[in-house]
Design a protein around this motif. Sequence first.
Motif, PDB file in Angstrom:
ATOM      1  N   VAL A 109       3.407 -22.619  10.520  1.00 53.05           N
ATOM      2  CA  VAL A 109       2.703 -22.599  11.657  1.00 53.05           C
ATOM      3  C   VAL A 109       2.650 -23.769  12.626  1.00 53.05           C
ATOM      4  CG1 VAL A 109       0.222 -23.021  12.524  1.00 53.05           C
ATOM      5  CG2 VAL A 109       0.724 -21.419  10.538  1.00 53.05           C
ATOM      6  N   LEU A 110       3.135 -24.978  12.157  1.00 53.30           N
ATOM      7  CA  LEU A 110       3.351 -26.254  12.751  1.00 53.30           C
ATOM      8  C   LEU A 110       4.947 -26.169  13.455  1.00 53.30           C
ATOM      9  CD1 LEU A 110       2.077 -28.839  13.572  1.00 53.30           C
ATOM     10  CD2 LEU A 110       3.253 -29.950  11.509  1.00 53.30           C
ATOM     11  N   GLU A 111       5.725 -25.302  12.995  1.00 50.61           N
ATOM     12  CA  GLU A 111       7.097 -25.300  13.475  1.00 50.61           C
ATOM     13  C   GLU A 111       6.880 -24.283  14.775  1.00 50.61           C
ATOM     14  OE1 GLU A 111      10.493 -23.695  11.303  1.00 50.61           O
ATOM     15  OE2 GLU A 111       9.764 -24.823   9.555  1.00 50.61           O
ATOM     16  N   VAL A 112       5.980 -23.220  14.638  1.00 53.87           N
ATOM     17  CA  VAL A 112       5.629 -22.354  15.817  1.00 53.87           C
ATOM     18  C   VAL A 112       5.158 -23.220  16.981  1.00 53.87           C
ATOM     19  CG1 VAL A 112       4.353 -20.296  16.632  1.00 53.87           C
ATOM     20  CG2 VAL A 112       5.519 -20.195  14.308  1.00 53.87           C
ATOM     21  N   LEU A 113       3.909 -23.730  16.481  1.00 52.65           N
ATOM     22  CA  LEU A 113       3.446 -24.605  17.643  1.00 52.65           C
ATOM     23  C   LEU A 113       4.340 -25.684  18.368  1.00 52.65           C
ATOM     24  CD1 LEU A 113      -0.050 -25.112  15.923  1.00 52.65           C
ATOM     25  CD2 LEU A 113       0.612 -23.450  17.930  1.00 52.65           C
ATOM     26  N   GLY A 114       5.175 -26.386  17.632  1.00 55.34           N
ATOM     27  CA  GLY A 114       6.274 -27.207  17.929  1.00 55.34           C
ATOM     28  C   GLY A 114       7.258 -26.483  18.858  1.00 55.34           C
ATOM     29  N   ALA A 115       7.727 -25.193  18.696  1.00 58.28           N
ATOM     30  CA  ALA A 115       8.595 -24.646  19.582  1.00 58.28           C
ATOM     31  C   ALA A 115       7.953 -24.307  20.997  1.00 58.28           C
ATOM     32  CB  ALA A 115       9.025 -23.353  18.990  1.00 58.28           C
ATOM     33  N   PRO A 169     -10.705 -24.500  25.455  1.00 62.14           N
ATOM     34  CA  PRO A 169     -10.527 -23.342  25.704  1.00 62.14           C
ATOM     35  C   PRO A 169      -9.802 -22.684  24.487  1.00 62.14           C
ATOM     36  CG  PRO A 169      -8.921 -24.451  27.037  1.00 62.14           C
ATOM     37  CD  PRO A 169      -9.789 -25.455  26.418  1.00 62.14           C
ATOM     38  N   ASN A 170      -9.325 -23.497  23.519  1.00 66.10           N
ATOM     39  CA  ASN A 170      -8.608 -22.703  22.141  1.00 66.10           C
ATOM     40  C   ASN A 170      -9.651 -23.297  21.089  1.00 66.10           C
ATOM     41  OD1 ASN A 170      -6.328 -22.248  23.956  1.00 66.10           O
ATOM     42  ND2 ASN A 170      -5.868 -24.275  23.739  1.00 66.10           N
ATOM     43  N   LEU A 171     -10.747 -23.311  21.253  1.00 62.12           N
ATOM     44  CA  LEU A 171     -11.609 -23.820  20.318  1.00 62.12           C
ATOM     45  C   LEU A 171     -11.823 -23.002  18.965  1.00 62.12           C
ATOM     46  CD1 LEU A 171     -13.602 -25.910  19.226  1.00 62.12           C
ATOM     47  CD2 LEU A 171     -15.508 -24.586  20.371  1.00 62.12           C
ATOM     48  N   THR A 172     -11.847 -21.816  19.029  1.00 65.63           N
ATOM     49  CA  THR A 172     -11.576 -20.854  18.008  1.00 65.63           C
ATOM     50  C   THR A 172     -10.398 -20.751  17.115  1.00 65.63           C
ATOM     51  OG1 THR A 172     -13.022 -19.159  19.201  1.00 65.63           O
ATOM     52  CG2 THR A 172     -11.966 -18.295  17.253  1.00 65.63           C
ATOM     53  N   VAL A 173      -9.153 -20.799  17.864  1.00 68.87           N
ATOM     54  CA  VAL A 173      -8.063 -21.221  16.884  1.00 68.87           C
ATOM     55  C   VAL A 173      -8.049 -22.531  16.307  1.00 68.87           C
ATOM     56  CG1 VAL A 173      -5.650 -21.256  17.224  1.00 68.87           C
ATOM     57  CG2 VAL A 173      -6.918 -19.678  18.579  1.00 68.87           C
ATOM     58  N   ALA A 174      -8.472 -23.584  17.213  1.00 73.06           N
ATOM     59  CA  ALA A 174      -8.192 -24.942  16.480  1.00 73.06           C
ATOM     60  C   ALA A 174      -9.377 -25.206  15.443  1.00 73.06           C
ATOM     61  CB  ALA A 174      -8.842 -25.934  17.865  1.00 73.06           C
ATOM     62  N   ARG A 175     -10.519 -24.386  15.483  1.00 69.63           N
ATOM     63  CA  ARG A 175     -11.242 -24.676  14.123  1.00 69.63           C
ATOM     64  C   ARG A 175     -10.604 -24.140  13.063  1.00 69.63           C
ATOM     65  NH1 ARG A 175     -17.018 -23.129  17.203  1.00 69.63           N
ATOM     66  NH2 ARG A 175     -17.509 -25.378  17.554  1.00 69.63           N
ATOM     67  N   HIS A 176      -9.788 -23.127  13.015  1.00 74.64           N
ATOM     68  CA  HIS A 176      -9.029 -22.598  11.950  1.00 74.64           C
ATOM     69  C   HIS A 176      -7.935 -23.177  11.651  1.00 74.64           C
ATOM     70  CE1 HIS A 176     -11.831 -19.066  12.895  1.00 74.64           C
ATOM     71  NE2 HIS A 176     -11.488 -18.732  11.587  1.00 74.64           N
ATOM     72  N   TYR A 177      -7.116 -23.742  12.701  1.00 75.86           N
ATOM     73  CA  TYR A 177      -5.853 -24.278  12.366  1.00 75.86           C
ATOM     74  C   TYR A 177      -5.908 -25.806  13.043  1.00 75.86           C
ATOM     75  CZ  TYR A 177      -4.258 -20.055  10.508  1.00 75.86           C
ATOM     76  OH  TYR A 177      -4.210 -19.009   9.721  1.00 75.86           O
ATOM     77  N   ALA A 178      -5.886 -26.788  12.346  1.00 77.33           N
ATOM     78  CA  ALA A 178      -5.813 -28.134  12.917  1.00 77.33           C
ATOM     79  C   ALA A 178      -4.428 -28.379  13.167  1.00 77.33           C
ATOM     80  CB  ALA A 178      -6.298 -29.089  11.659  1.00 77.33           C
ATOM     81  N   GLN A 179      -3.462 -27.749  12.886  1.00 71.23           N
ATOM     82  CA  GLN A 179      -1.943 -27.856  13.438  1.00 71.23           C
ATOM     83  C   GLN A 179      -1.865 -27.952  15.260  1.00 71.23           C
ATOM     84  OE1 GLN A 179      -2.885 -25.720  10.804  1.00 71.23           O
ATOM     85  NE2 GLN A 179      -1.202 -25.537   9.795  1.00 71.23           N
ATOM     86  N   LEU A 180      -3.112 -26.969  15.844  1.00 74.63           N
ATOM     87  CA  LEU A 180      -2.929 -26.893  16.870  1.00 74.63           C
ATOM     88  C   LEU A 180      -3.301 -28.164  17.622  1.00 74.63           C
ATOM     89  CD1 LEU A 180      -2.832 -24.905  19.540  1.00 74.63           C
ATOM     90  CD2 LEU A 180      -5.283 -24.571  19.393  1.00 74.63           C
ATOM     91  N   CYS A 181      -4.271 -28.692  17.249  1.00 69.23           N
ATOM     92  CA  CYS A 181      -4.728 -29.996  17.494  1.00 69.23           C
ATOM     93  C   CYS A 181      -3.762 -31.209  17.500  1.00 69.23           C
ATOM     94  CB  CYS A 181      -5.993 -30.696  17.221  1.00 69.23           C
ATOM     95  SG  CYS A 181      -7.399 -29.558  17.426  1.00 69.23           S
TER      96      CYS A 181
END
Length: 214
Positions: A109-115, A169-181
């Motif tokens: 997940v972190l790799e995807v967000l890093g890309a 605006p990405n709150l739903t995703v951020a609550r499930h995946y701290a990797q986004l933050c």
Amino acid sequence: MTALPAAPPPGTERTKTRLLDLVKRHGPQTAQDLAARLEVSIPAARRHLCDLQEQGLLEARTERPGGRGRPQHVFALTERGEAAFPKTYSSLCVDVLRHIETLYGEGAVLEVLGARNAEIAARLRPEMPLGRPLAERLQALVARLNEHGFEATASREEAGWTLTQHNCPNLTVARHYAQLCAAELSLYTELLQVPVTRETRIACGQGRCHYRVG
């Protein structure tokens, strides 16, 4: 004594909502088509259309029906008008990230967000060259964030610069995946080329995302 502005007639907002729904469902429509579908007069339909244009929800275009025939004026949804309808993007993102994590592990997940970060950074870096003062680079970042609904502000304090986001605006995703933050923090550090530290986070139930910059 100054007269108070007249309240909109009963049903006005409901009619506008129906009008937007018709354009969403059937695509760009003429005032005549919309009047017929709403069973109102053409002048009445035009008044609603004018109001919705002023609100930035509709725009007027000139199109040829089916690509041929006489050009006609039609009304279509703007980006803001499209945004007024419910979207499932956030739940879709959560589902996709969940499957990535299940198939390839948490690090994927972190790799995807890093890309994704690398792509965004490459696009925005020319707007924030290192040769410009930090204040200018920070304001350029704030402008970009606000284009995407973060309601960001930057301010100078005794201890240095701060960046505040009043909306996520990405709150739903951020609550499930701290990797986004985490990816967001890395992106800001890379773009500004100075240390960035997050002090509060909306996804943790706090009222804002607050960063120390520099």
